[in-house]
Design a protein around this motif. Structure first.
Motif, PDB file in Angstrom:
ATOM      1  N   LYS A  26       0.819  -1.222   0.000  1.00  0.00           N
ATOM      2  CA  LYS A  26       0.000   0.000   0.000  1.00  0.00           C
ATOM      3  C   LYS A  26       0.848   1.264   0.000  1.00  0.00           C
ATOM      4  O   LYS A  26       0.374   2.321  -0.420  1.00  0.00           O
ATOM      5  CB  LYS A  26      -0.947  -0.002   1.194  1.00  0.00           C
ATOM      6  N   ALA A  27       2.090   1.175   0.448  1.00  0.00           N
ATOM      7  CA  ALA A  27       2.983   2.332   0.462  1.00  0.00           C
ATOM      8  C   ALA A  27       3.607   2.601  -0.912  1.00  0.00           C
ATOM      9  O   ALA A  27       4.180   3.667  -1.132  1.00  0.00           O
ATOM     10  CB  ALA A  27       4.081   2.128   1.505  1.00  0.00           C
ATOM     11  N   LEU A  28       3.489   1.642  -1.821  1.00  0.00           N
ATOM     12  CA  LEU A  28       4.036   1.814  -3.169  1.00  0.00           C
ATOM     13  C   LEU A  28       3.185   2.794  -3.966  1.00  0.00           C
ATOM     14  O   LEU A  28       1.989   2.941  -3.698  1.00  0.00           O
ATOM     15  CB  LEU A  28       4.060   0.471  -3.904  1.00  0.00           C
ATOM     16  N   PRO A  29       3.776   3.443  -4.988  1.00  0.00           N
ATOM     17  CA  PRO A  29       2.966   4.280  -5.888  1.00  0.00           C
ATOM     18  C   PRO A  29       1.862   3.436  -6.538  1.00  0.00           C
ATOM     19  O   PRO A  29       1.987   2.213  -6.675  1.00  0.00           O
ATOM     20  CB  PRO A  29       3.973   4.761  -6.926  1.00  0.00           C
ATOM     21  N   GLN A  30       0.803   4.079  -6.959  1.00  0.00           N
ATOM     22  CA  GLN A  30      -0.382   3.396  -7.490  1.00  0.00           C
ATOM     23  C   GLN A  30      -0.051   2.439  -8.640  1.00  0.00           C
ATOM     24  O   GLN A  30      -0.554   1.321  -8.670  1.00  0.00           O
ATOM     25  CB  GLN A  30      -1.416   4.443  -7.951  1.00  0.00           C
ATOM     26  N   ASP A  31       0.790   2.883  -9.597  1.00  0.00           N
ATOM     27  CA  ASP A  31       1.101   2.000 -10.730  1.00  0.00           C
ATOM     28  C   ASP A  31       1.824   0.733 -10.267  1.00  0.00           C
ATOM     29  O   ASP A  31       1.577  -0.359 -10.769  1.00  0.00           O
ATOM     30  CB  ASP A  31       1.893   2.734 -11.816  1.00  0.00           C
ATOM     31  N   TYR A  32       2.677   0.853  -9.272  1.00  0.00           N
ATOM     32  CA  TYR A  32       3.373  -0.311  -8.725  1.00  0.00           C
ATOM     33  C   TYR A  32       2.391  -1.250  -8.026  1.00  0.00           C
ATOM     34  O   TYR A  32       2.493  -2.466  -8.140  1.00  0.00           O
ATOM     35  CB  TYR A  32       4.457   0.125  -7.736  1.00  0.00           C
ATOM     36  N   GLN A  33       1.430  -0.669  -7.299  1.00  0.00           N
ATOM     37  CA  GLN A  33       0.434  -1.496  -6.610  1.00  0.00           C
ATOM     38  C   GLN A  33      -0.380  -2.316  -7.608  1.00  0.00           C
ATOM     39  O   GLN A  33      -0.618  -3.510  -7.401  1.00  0.00           O
ATOM     40  CB  GLN A  33      -0.528  -0.622  -5.790  1.00  0.00           C
ATOM     41  N   LYS A  73      11.596   5.565 -11.110  1.00  0.00           N
ATOM     42  CA  LYS A  73      11.266   4.806 -12.321  1.00  0.00           C
ATOM     43  C   LYS A  73       9.791   4.419 -12.317  1.00  0.00           C
ATOM     44  O   LYS A  73       9.213   4.166 -11.257  1.00  0.00           O
ATOM     45  CB  LYS A  73      12.090   3.519 -12.397  1.00  0.00           C
ATOM     46  N   GLY A  74       9.211   4.331 -13.496  1.00  0.00           N
ATOM     47  CA  GLY A  74       7.868   3.780 -13.634  1.00  0.00           C
ATOM     48  C   GLY A  74       7.952   2.272 -13.468  1.00  0.00           C
ATOM     49  O   GLY A  74       9.006   1.656 -13.695  1.00  0.00           O
ATOM     50  N   VAL A  75       6.862   1.665 -13.078  1.00  0.00           N
ATOM     51  CA  VAL A  75       6.881   0.231 -12.791  1.00  0.00           C
ATOM     52  C   VAL A  75       7.278  -0.595 -14.013  1.00  0.00           C
ATOM     53  O   VAL A  75       7.996  -1.592 -13.887  1.00  0.00           O
ATOM     54  CB  VAL A  75       5.529  -0.242 -12.196  1.00  0.00           C
TER      55      VAL A  75
END
Length: 116
Positions: free
Chosen positions: A21-28, A68-70
């Motif tokens: 949940k602490a990750l950025p939305q795209d990573y989640q 970086k983006g996921v």
């Protein structure tokens, strides 16, 4: 499994979920898709999946920290990324086949021992 083991497992799982949940939305989003992919069609050797999934979160946290983006971390083919993670693991079918072979061999040994 003792009560202490269950409690410990729940605490570990809650900590794991908090990291996701602490990750950025795209990573989640990608993490949840990886999780689904590996649970549905991945390795049969995910007996300690927490180690694998914690490793993925480590990788994602590092990627996010670097800005970086996921998809820069996993590549655009997320399924191929997953397949690479478990490429040397046995499938569910491999594990089942081995268990069937072991049972047949055990029975055949008993039959052979009785005929001697």
């Amino acid at each position: 499994m003792s009560i202490k083991d269950i409690i410990k497992g729940k605490k570990e799982w809650r900590a794991h979920v908090a990291r996701v949940k602490a990750l950025p939305q795209d990573y989640q989003i990608v993490y949840k898709e990886i999780q689904k992919y590996l649970f549905k069609g991945g390795s049969g050797e995910l007996t300690d999946g927490m180690v694998l999934f914690s490793g993925i979160i480590d990788l994602f946290e590092e990627g996010a920290a670097l800005g970086k983006g996921v998809l820069e971390v996993t590549g655009s083919d997320v399924a191929a990324f997953c397949d690479d993670l478990v490429k040397n693991s046995k499938t569910h079918a491999d594990i089942y086949q081995e268990s069937v072979d072991q049972e047949v061999n055990k029975v055949m040994k008993k039959v052979t021992d009785k005929t001697k």
